[in-house]
Enzyme design. Structure first.
Site, PDB file in Angstrom:
ATOM      1  N   ASN A  22       0.953  -1.142   0.035  1.00 57.65           N
ATOM      2  CA  ASN A  22       0.092   0.140  -0.177  1.00 57.65           C
ATOM      3  C   ASN A  22       0.930   1.160   0.151  1.00 57.65           C
ATOM      4  O   ASN A  22       1.445   1.698   1.109  1.00 57.65           O
ATOM      5  CB  ASN A  22      -0.828   0.072   1.252  1.00 57.65           C
ATOM      6  CG  ASN A  22      -1.833   1.157   1.304  1.00 57.65           C
ATOM      7  OD1 ASN A  22      -1.714   2.142   0.211  1.00 57.65           O
ATOM      8  ND2 ASN A  22      -2.735   1.332   2.293  1.00 57.65           N
ATOM      9  N   LYS A  75       3.181   0.882   3.165  1.00 61.02           N
ATOM     10  CA  LYS A  75       2.814  -0.231   4.120  1.00 61.02           C
ATOM     11  C   LYS A  75       2.927  -1.771   3.300  1.00 61.02           C
ATOM     12  O   LYS A  75       2.586  -1.572   2.115  1.00 61.02           O
ATOM     13  CB  LYS A  75       1.453  -0.141   4.628  1.00 61.02           C
ATOM     14  CG  LYS A  75       1.146   1.001   5.694  1.00 61.02           C
ATOM     15  CD  LYS A  75      -0.139   1.012   6.332  1.00 61.02           C
ATOM     16  CE  LYS A  75      -0.486   2.197   6.650  1.00 61.02           C
ATOM     17  NZ  LYS A  75      -2.070   2.695   6.613  1.00 61.02           N
ATOM     18  N   ARG A 106      -2.660  -2.183  -3.223  1.00 65.57           N
ATOM     19  CA  ARG A 106      -3.975  -1.128  -3.156  1.00 65.57           C
ATOM     20  C   ARG A 106      -3.844  -0.009  -3.948  1.00 65.57           C
ATOM     21  O   ARG A 106      -2.855   0.722  -3.865  1.00 65.57           O
ATOM     22  CB  ARG A 106      -4.048  -0.726  -1.522  1.00 65.57           C
ATOM     23  CG  ARG A 106      -5.227   0.174  -1.115  1.00 65.57           C
ATOM     24  CD  ARG A 106      -5.095   0.893   0.085  1.00 65.57           C
ATOM     25  NE  ARG A 106      -6.100   1.851   0.200  1.00 65.57           N
ATOM     26  CZ  ARG A 106      -5.918   2.942   0.720  1.00 65.57           C
ATOM     27  NH1 ARG A 106      -5.005   3.321   1.198  1.00 65.57           N
ATOM     28  NH2 ARG A 106      -7.047   3.690   0.631  1.00 65.57           N
ATOM     29  N   HIS A 127     -12.963   3.260   0.088  1.00 64.11           N
ATOM     30  CA  HIS A 127     -13.019   2.090   1.248  1.00 64.11           C
ATOM     31  C   HIS A 127     -13.870   0.783   0.733  1.00 64.11           C
ATOM     32  O   HIS A 127     -14.297  -0.003   1.430  1.00 64.11           O
ATOM     33  CB  HIS A 127     -13.873   2.557   2.445  1.00 64.11           C
ATOM     34  CG  HIS A 127     -13.117   3.405   3.434  1.00 64.11           C
ATOM     35  ND1 HIS A 127     -13.784   4.521   3.993  1.00 64.11           N
ATOM     36  CD2 HIS A 127     -11.890   3.634   3.812  1.00 64.11           C
ATOM     37  CE1 HIS A 127     -13.048   5.470   4.448  1.00 64.11           C
ATOM     38  NE2 HIS A 127     -11.767   4.836   4.594  1.00 64.11           N
ATOM     39  N   LEU A 177     -15.269   3.536  10.014  1.00 60.59           N
ATOM     40  CA  LEU A 177     -14.981   4.562  10.793  1.00 60.59           C
ATOM     41  C   LEU A 177     -13.657   4.717  11.150  1.00 60.59           C
ATOM     42  O   LEU A 177     -13.242   4.013  12.128  1.00 60.59           O
ATOM     43  CB  LEU A 177     -15.923   4.945  12.111  1.00 60.59           C
ATOM     44  CG  LEU A 177     -17.385   4.876  11.809  1.00 60.59           C
ATOM     45  CD1 LEU A 177     -18.218   5.180  13.051  1.00 60.59           C
ATOM     46  CD2 LEU A 177     -17.651   5.812  10.646  1.00 60.59           C
ATOM     47  N   GLY A 178     -12.622   5.542  10.628  1.00 60.65           N
ATOM     48  CA  GLY A 178     -11.067   5.398  10.870  1.00 60.65           C
ATOM     49  C   GLY A 178     -10.772   6.962  10.697  1.00 60.65           C
ATOM     50  O   GLY A 178     -11.820   7.710  10.667  1.00 60.65           O
ATOM     51  N   ARG A 229     -10.532  15.891   7.931  1.00 64.43           N
ATOM     52  CA  ARG A 229     -11.434  16.567   6.683  1.00 64.43           C
ATOM     53  C   ARG A 229     -12.957  16.662   7.247  1.00 64.43           C
ATOM     54  O   ARG A 229     -13.513  16.309   8.106  1.00 64.43           O
ATOM     55  CB  ARG A 229     -11.725  15.230   5.688  1.00 64.43           C
ATOM     56  CG  ARG A 229     -10.501  14.882   5.097  1.00 64.43           C
ATOM     57  CD  ARG A 229     -10.577  13.727   3.962  1.00 64.43           C
ATOM     58  NE  ARG A 229      -9.617  12.643   3.859  1.00 64.43           N
ATOM     59  CZ  ARG A 229      -9.530  11.607   3.579  1.00 64.43           C
ATOM     60  NH1 ARG A 229     -10.662  10.879   3.683  1.00 64.43           N
ATOM     61  NH2 ARG A 229      -8.277  10.894   3.513  1.00 64.43           N
ATOM     62  N   ASP A 260      -7.134  12.605  16.461  1.00 67.94           N
ATOM     63  CA  ASP A 260      -7.085  11.073  16.736  1.00 67.94           C
ATOM     64  C   ASP A 260      -8.244  11.126  17.717  1.00 67.94           C
ATOM     65  O   ASP A 260      -8.281  11.544  19.001  1.00 67.94           O
ATOM     66  CB  ASP A 260      -5.872  11.015  17.343  1.00 67.94           C
ATOM     67  CG  ASP A 260      -5.768   9.447  17.781  1.00 67.94           C
ATOM     68  OD1 ASP A 260      -5.252   8.557  17.028  1.00 67.94           O
ATOM     69  OD2 ASP A 260      -6.029   8.977  18.840  1.00 67.94           O
ATOM     70  N   ARG A 290      -9.033   8.401  20.095  1.00 67.02           N
ATOM     71  CA  ARG A 290      -8.676   8.031  21.295  1.00 67.02           C
ATOM     72  C   ARG A 290      -8.071   9.368  22.268  1.00 67.02           C
ATOM     73  O   ARG A 290      -8.582   9.286  23.394  1.00 67.02           O
ATOM     74  CB  ARG A 290      -7.676   7.030  21.237  1.00 67.02           C
ATOM     75  CG  ARG A 290      -7.490   6.045  22.344  1.00 67.02           C
ATOM     76  CD  ARG A 290      -6.639   4.704  22.283  1.00 67.02           C
ATOM     77  NE  ARG A 290      -6.045   4.741  20.934  1.00 67.02           N
ATOM     78  CZ  ARG A 290      -5.411   3.672  20.515  1.00 67.02           C
ATOM     79  NH1 ARG A 290      -4.869   2.643  21.194  1.00 67.02           N
ATOM     80  NH2 ARG A 290      -4.671   3.632  19.194  1.00 67.02           N
ATOM     81  N   GLU A 301     -14.614  -0.077  15.336  1.00 64.51           N
ATOM     82  CA  GLU A 301     -14.157  -1.181  16.064  1.00 64.51           C
ATOM     83  C   GLU A 301     -13.879  -1.150  17.488  1.00 64.51           C
ATOM     84  O   GLU A 301     -13.992  -1.878  18.376  1.00 64.51           O
ATOM     85  CB  GLU A 301     -12.875  -2.104  15.514  1.00 64.51           C
ATOM     86  CG  GLU A 301     -13.178  -2.777  14.191  1.00 64.51           C
ATOM     87  CD  GLU A 301     -12.032  -3.032  13.418  1.00 64.51           C
ATOM     88  OE1 GLU A 301     -11.216  -3.330  14.053  1.00 64.51           O
ATOM     89  OE2 GLU A 301     -12.131  -2.891  12.111  1.00 64.51           O
ATOM     90  N   ASN A 302     -13.580   0.204  17.963  1.00 66.82           N
ATOM     91  CA  ASN A 302     -12.966   0.363  19.178  1.00 66.82           C
ATOM     92  C   ASN A 302     -13.761   1.467  20.132  1.00 66.82           C
ATOM     93  O   ASN A 302     -13.712   1.176  21.349  1.00 66.82           O
ATOM     94  CB  ASN A 302     -11.387   1.038  19.147  1.00 66.82           C
ATOM     95  CG  ASN A 302     -10.520  -0.504  18.770  1.00 66.82           C
ATOM     96  OD1 ASN A 302     -10.486  -1.370  19.241  1.00 66.82           O
ATOM     97  ND2 ASN A 302      -9.955  -0.105  17.397  1.00 66.82           N
ATOM     98  N   GLU A 327      -8.665  -5.391   4.795  1.00 66.02           N
ATOM     99  CA  GLU A 327      -8.382  -5.123   3.435  1.00 66.02           C
ATOM    100  C   GLU A 327      -7.284  -5.877   2.908  1.00 66.02           C
ATOM    101  O   GLU A 327      -7.298  -6.340   1.823  1.00 66.02           O
ATOM    102  CB  GLU A 327      -8.104  -3.485   3.236  1.00 66.02           C
ATOM    103  CG  GLU A 327      -9.393  -2.905   3.545  1.00 66.02           C
ATOM    104  CD  GLU A 327      -9.286  -1.259   3.939  1.00 66.02           C
ATOM    105  OE1 GLU A 327      -8.983  -1.130   5.149  1.00 66.02           O
ATOM    106  OE2 GLU A 327      -9.210  -0.596   3.302  1.00 66.02           O
TER     107      GLU A 327
HETATM  108  P1  AMP Z   1      -7.853   3.598  11.324  1.00 68.94           P
HETATM  109  O1  AMP Z   1      -7.588   4.757  10.218  1.00 68.94           O
HETATM  110  O2  AMP Z   1      -9.016   2.806  10.876  1.00 68.94           O
HETATM  111  O3  AMP Z   1      -6.507   3.074  11.427  1.00 68.94           O
HETATM  112  O4  AMP Z   1      -8.401   4.249  12.553  1.00 68.94           O
HETATM  113  C1  AMP Z   1      -7.844   5.183  13.408  1.00 68.94           C
HETATM  114  C2  AMP Z   1      -8.646   5.901  14.635  1.00 68.94           C
HETATM  115  O5  AMP Z   1      -9.073   4.749  15.185  1.00 68.94           O
HETATM  116  C3  AMP Z   1      -7.799   6.947  15.103  1.00 68.94           C
HETATM  117  O6  AMP Z   1      -8.806   7.977  15.163  1.00 68.94           O
HETATM  118  C4  AMP Z   1      -7.833   6.039  16.411  1.00 68.94           C
HETATM  119  O7  AMP Z   1      -7.811   7.059  17.638  1.00 68.94           O
HETATM  120  C5  AMP Z   1      -9.065   5.243  16.497  1.00 68.94           C
HETATM  121  N1  AMP Z   1      -8.790   4.262  17.927  1.00 68.94           N
HETATM  122  C6  AMP Z   1      -8.069   3.312  17.842  1.00 68.94           C
HETATM  123  N2  AMP Z   1      -8.152   2.409  18.836  1.00 68.94           N
HETATM  124  C7  AMP Z   1      -9.270   3.174  19.482  1.00 68.94           C
HETATM  125  C8  AMP Z   1      -9.782   3.059  20.940  1.00 68.94           C
HETATM  126  N3  AMP Z   1      -9.461   2.190  21.808  1.00 68.94           N
HETATM  127  N4  AMP Z   1     -10.544   4.006  21.315  1.00 68.94           N
HETATM  128  C9  AMP Z   1     -11.183   4.950  20.402  1.00 68.94           C
HETATM  129  N5  AMP Z   1     -10.463   5.121  19.425  1.00 68.94           N
HETATM  130  C10 AMP Z   1      -9.812   4.374  18.902  1.00 68.94           C
END
Ligand code: AMP
Length: 396
Positions: A9, A16, A88, A177, A205-206, A237, A279, A281, A330-331, A382
């Protein structure tokens, strides 16, 4: 059986990679070359649970791929089992509705689509050309983020602007996606028999975020557009807004439209609203310590996600499943709860205990037993899809 695939990627300043074996089920090595083009570029290898990081003397993409090749030559059992390389590719335009074995025509097609993804597609082309040079015997396959959405109907993919822009320039919604959504759709069919005949909503959602409606296994609508800027509020964004803002921002800041667009892509979203971080988290930690700006950014993210789920749901006959995926999906139990709270209109309910105790990294249901629509967490994969497409195309 020899069926290992090197998955690449290639981004503008990062690369990556992973080697997947056993029909993509096993990751033998993975890593990332970061900050390419700068003096601090480095490459990380994660192998057998051990992470090693080395500086890249000349941090170019070519240097990164040769370092991967050198590393592979120290692991003959991995190197000798390689049968292909899967890339990718972000934008496949209207040219690619599925993955493709790369030849000169395909490479030209990817270059052609660079007008819609000026940061990504040229980097992919570079990665492909370098891989052909350094791994001359291995066939290569391109897997497109846009391909899954090529089944959208014209009323969903066209923008209500003069039609000649579509006819002459192919300006339309493409969606992204797609590899993740295809994986989710297939994985859901394994755990929820019959879902391939039903209506499915997915929230990926990332740091980049979008929604997709899947009807009978095919994408029927999605939130991202001609570029990944449309739709949900994201890490940096803005997502959808009144396009007039672009000109207001340019005038207010005395900057060009391109620079204003850069603000919408790189300085907006959760970062722009919270003024703390992109971010999730970090923002949840700040919110839990009482920071109101972090809470506002997260709550805006939730409300916009709910709206875009409801919006793409209009392309379905029924909503039978809602799936959360991606780092946030997921988190973040907080965001899942807030999003579902705003989707009562679609009869979506969560079991709060299940939502709060969902096992990390596993598929699980978080709606009350027997409830329809069923709400799921499904970790996306992916790389697996890229490896499987590569195996299938090189075998023909
Ligand atoms: P991705 O682009 O799919 O890798 O997702 C990145 C996003 O996932 C970032 O905003 C991270 O802060 C969030 N994320 C990952 N782990 C957690 C967690 N345990 N709690 C809340 N958000 C998380």
């Amino acid at each position: 059986m020899k069926d290992s695939i090197l998955v690449i990627n290639c981004g503008s300043s990062s690369l990556k990679f992973a080697v997947l074996a056993n029909s993509g089920q096993e990751v033998l090595v993975e890593g990332i070359a970061d900050r390419l083009g700068s003096e601090q570029s480095s490459i990380t290898f994660k192998h057998q649970g051990k992470k090693t990081e080395t500086l890249l003397a000349n941090g170019s993409h070519k240097n990164a791929v040769s370092t991967i090749k050198q590393w592979l030559s120290t692991q003959p059992s991995i190197e000798e089992a390689l049968v292909g390389i899967g890339h990718r590719v972000v934008h496949g335009g209207e040219t690619f509705s599925k993955s493709a074995l790369i030849n000169q025509d395909v490479l030209n097609g990817i270059k052609e689509c660079a007008k819609f993804a000026p940061l990504h597609n040229p980097a992919h082309v570079k990665g492909i050309e370098i891989a052909f040079e350094l791994f001359p015997g291995l066939p290569q396959v391109a897997v497109f983020d846009t391909a899954f959405h090529q089944t959208l109907a014209a009323e969903h993919y066209l923008y209500p602007i003069p039609m000649h822009f579509y006819r002459e320039h192919h300006f339309r919604k493409y969606g992204f996606h797609g590899t993740s959504y295809r994986y989710i759709s297939q994985r859901l069919a394994e755990v929820a028999k019959g879902s391939e005949q039903q209506g499915v909503l997915v929230a990926h959602l990332g740091n980049g975020a979008s929604t997709c409606a899947i009807r009978h296994g095919l994408a029927s609508d999605t939130s991202m557009g001609i570029t990944p800027l449309e739709g949900l509020m994201m890490g940096t964004r803005s997502g959808s807004l009144d396009p007039s803002l672009l000109s207001f921002i340019a005038q207010a800041e005395h900057i060009t439209m391109d620079d204003a667009l850069d603000i919408l892509n790189k300085k907006s979203g959760m970062l722009g609203v919270s003024e703390i971080s992109n971010d999730c988290r970090t923002l949840e930690e700040a919110m839990n310590s009482g920071d109101q700006r972090a809470k506002l950014a997260l709550d805006m993210f939730a409300s916009r996600t709910a709206k875009h789920l409801a919006s793409v749901a209009t392309s379905l006959d029924s909503v039978d499943h809602l799936v959360f995926t991606g780092g946030i999906g997921e988190n973040s139990s907080y965001l899942r709860q807030e999003i579902c709270r705003q989707l009562k209109v679609l009869n979506i309910r969560l079991d709060l205990t299940r939502n709060n105790n969902a096992p990390r990294g596993d598929t699980s249901t978080i709606s009350p037993e027997g409830d329809l629509p069923k709400v799921w967490i499904i970790p996306t994969n992916e790389e697996l899809m890229i490896a499987l497409d590569t195996i299938s195309l090189i075998q023909h």
